[in-house]
Design an enzyme around this catalytic site. Sequence first.
Site, mmCIF file in Angstrom:
data_model
loop_
_atom_site.group_PDB
_atom_site.id
_atom_site.type_symbol
_atom_site.label_atom_id
_atom_site.label_comp_id
_atom_site.label_asym_id
_atom_site.label_seq_id
_atom_site.Cartn_x
_atom_site.Cartn_y
_atom_site.Cartn_z
ATOM 1 N N ASP A 1 0.812 -1.218 0.000
ATOM 2 C CA ASP A 1 0.000 0.000 0.000
ATOM 3 C C ASP A 1 0.849 1.273 0.000
ATOM 4 O OD1 ASP A 1 1.003 -0.306 2.528
ATOM 5 O OD2 ASP A 1 -0.896 0.021 3.579
ATOM 6 N N HIS B 1 24.643 1.283 -17.380
ATOM 7 C CA HIS B 1 23.554 1.683 -16.502
ATOM 8 C C HIS B 1 23.656 0.969 -15.157
ATOM 9 C CE1 HIS B 1 21.023 2.969 -20.239
ATOM 10 N NE2 HIS B 1 21.852 3.910 -19.842
ATOM 11 N N ASP C 1 27.415 9.246 -12.934
ATOM 12 C CA ASP C 1 26.430 9.853 -13.841
ATOM 13 C C ASP C 1 25.237 10.226 -12.966
ATOM 14 O OD1 ASP C 1 24.494 10.435 -15.758
ATOM 15 O OD2 ASP C 1 25.150 8.872 -17.138
ATOM 16 N N ASP D 1 21.880 16.393 -16.388
ATOM 17 C CA ASP D 1 22.477 15.084 -16.650
ATOM 18 C C ASP D 1 23.981 15.266 -16.845
ATOM 19 O OD1 ASP D 1 23.012 12.490 -17.362
ATOM 20 O OD2 ASP D 1 21.810 12.485 -19.181
ATOM 21 N N HIS E 1 27.780 3.423 -27.344
ATOM 22 C CA HIS E 1 26.556 4.223 -27.295
ATOM 23 C C HIS E 1 26.712 5.485 -28.144
ATOM 24 C CE1 HIS E 1 28.474 7.075 -24.460
ATOM 25 N NE2 HIS E 1 28.889 6.017 -23.773
ATOM 26 N N HIS F 1 21.904 12.884 -26.312
ATOM 27 C CA HIS F 1 20.446 12.757 -26.448
ATOM 28 C C HIS F 1 19.832 14.098 -26.095
ATOM 29 C CE1 HIS F 1 20.320 12.549 -22.019
ATOM 30 N NE2 HIS F 1 21.264 11.628 -22.095
ATOM 31 N N HIS G 1 15.957 11.699 -21.063
ATOM 32 C CA HIS G 1 16.052 11.364 -22.485
ATOM 33 C C HIS G 1 14.826 11.994 -23.134
ATOM 34 C CE1 HIS G 1 18.585 7.627 -21.275
ATOM 35 N NE2 HIS G 1 19.340 8.692 -21.445
ATOM 36 N N GLU H 1 28.278 13.319 -24.512
ATOM 37 C CA GLU H 1 28.781 12.349 -23.536
ATOM 38 C C GLU H 1 29.533 11.178 -24.158
ATOM 39 O OE1 GLU H 1 25.676 9.873 -21.740
ATOM 40 O OE2 GLU H 1 24.192 11.175 -22.673
ATOM 41 N N TYR I 1 35.082 2.220 -22.582
ATOM 42 C CA TYR I 1 34.848 1.197 -21.571
ATOM 43 C C TYR I 1 35.611 -0.064 -21.985
ATOM 44 C CZ TYR I 1 30.984 4.479 -21.449
ATOM 45 O OH TYR I 1 30.239 5.636 -21.440
ATOM 46 N N ARG J 1 33.441 8.113 -18.812
ATOM 47 C CA ARG J 1 32.473 8.908 -19.570
ATOM 48 C C ARG J 1 32.547 10.338 -19.064
ATOM 49 N NH1 ARG J 1 28.576 5.779 -19.133
ATOM 50 N NH2 ARG J 1 27.242 6.653 -17.494
ATOM 51 N N GLU K 1 30.302 13.869 -19.514
ATOM 52 C CA GLU K 1 29.023 14.327 -20.056
ATOM 53 C C GLU K 1 28.693 15.735 -19.571
ATOM 54 O OE1 GLU K 1 24.374 12.776 -20.203
ATOM 55 O OE2 GLU K 1 25.729 12.051 -18.629
#
Length: 438
Positions: free
Chosen positions: A38, A242, A259, A270, A349, A353, A360, A383, A387, A405, A407
């Site tokens: 709940d 991610h 990130d 971002d 990647h 974006h 996104h 970005e 890797y 990375r 960004e």
Amino acid sequence: MSINRQEFARRRQELMGIMGPNSIAILPAAPEHIRNRDVEYPYRPSSDFWYLTGFDEPEAVMVLMPGREHGEYVMFCRERDRTMEIWNGYRSGPEGVVNDFDADDAFPIGDIDEILPGLLEGRERVYYDLGMDAEFDRRLMGWVNSIRDRVRSGAQPPGEFVALAHHLHDMRLFKSAAEIKLMRKAASISAGAHVRAMQAVKPGMMEYQLEAEYIHEFMRHGSRSPAYPSIVGGGANGCILHYIDNRQKLKEGDLVLVDAGCELEMYASDITRTFPVNGSFSKPQQALYELVLASQYAAIEATHPDNHWNVPHEQVVNILTQGLLDLGLLKGEFNELVETEGYRRFFMHRTGHWLGLDVHDVGDYRVQDQWRQLEPGMALTVEPGLYVAPDDDTVDEQWRGIGIRIEDDVVVTKDGCEVLTHEVPKDVAEIERLMKGG
């Protein structure tokens, strides 16, 4: 409210101008969602609904009807309920929606089955996004079919359904001055959080403890939440694009890839930064880091109205491919590696974006099968990353398990772009100086 009522009204008028006469747009609010048993997740309105209304309560439906004599903007919402408001907080009610959110007319949501079919009747086109809410789809088609059942009595059902998102998302792609101001503030808060994290990190700290530095910084400056689950990946965890477990110990000699960005008054920031846990880059780490950074600088330089969407990505691909050849991580001929996407072993990647109400954000990247031209007011991320999987035995051991990375958030201007996230350092010397207390 940083986005004023006049701007919401302008958005509705712009959309109705696109829709044309004898049409109707219907947009339900996002439903509430159960977290477990709940306990509900904190309510967050759908971005499309909020963009047109500024209204943040569930159980609501917005209706726009260009040219309607008795008012073009109608809202269905929850009624005031003293008992429910004691338990769960204030409700605007139909009167509040008219007074505070500029609806021309408002009705209790419980009356929608009686009222909305009458609003649909006689309208030629319905602007609505089928497939987003199965239950509301069912109800809407029921209303339309009830009109169709009365055609022999002179009823006029809508003859065409048009995707609302097609036009609405193109509007959202271009940010107003007020939106950019708000995104600039969100970016500044997030930049401050990254600076704080660089100053706080140390070997032995848990990834979630570093994440806590961000959340505290976000909230103490007015953000109620991150714009997305924060990624705090130490060492090889930075190679998971991610990664959100954030449960491992940060180790001496490793990098940490973070990130993380806040949401401020519905608008996302971002930012990604990668920095050494002990405050100093090793030589292999620095070599890969400076390669990524060089590609990012080139991509930002290429983000301007003379170029289409893919040009910054092409710049990144060229620089990373050549750099990986120079460092010995790739072998072969440059043009062939670019053409066959040989670099995707290490950079899998895209370079960015759209950014806005959604991290996104909405908007087409291609128009009529061509990359979209960049235009002033578009907001996006830049970005690039590299890797190297920890188990990649095709490369020298010194490179394995390094994930990087970098960004930033940018807005296209008439002669280039503005980097909204410039307040957080990214050059090696600047990062090391900050982390050493300089």
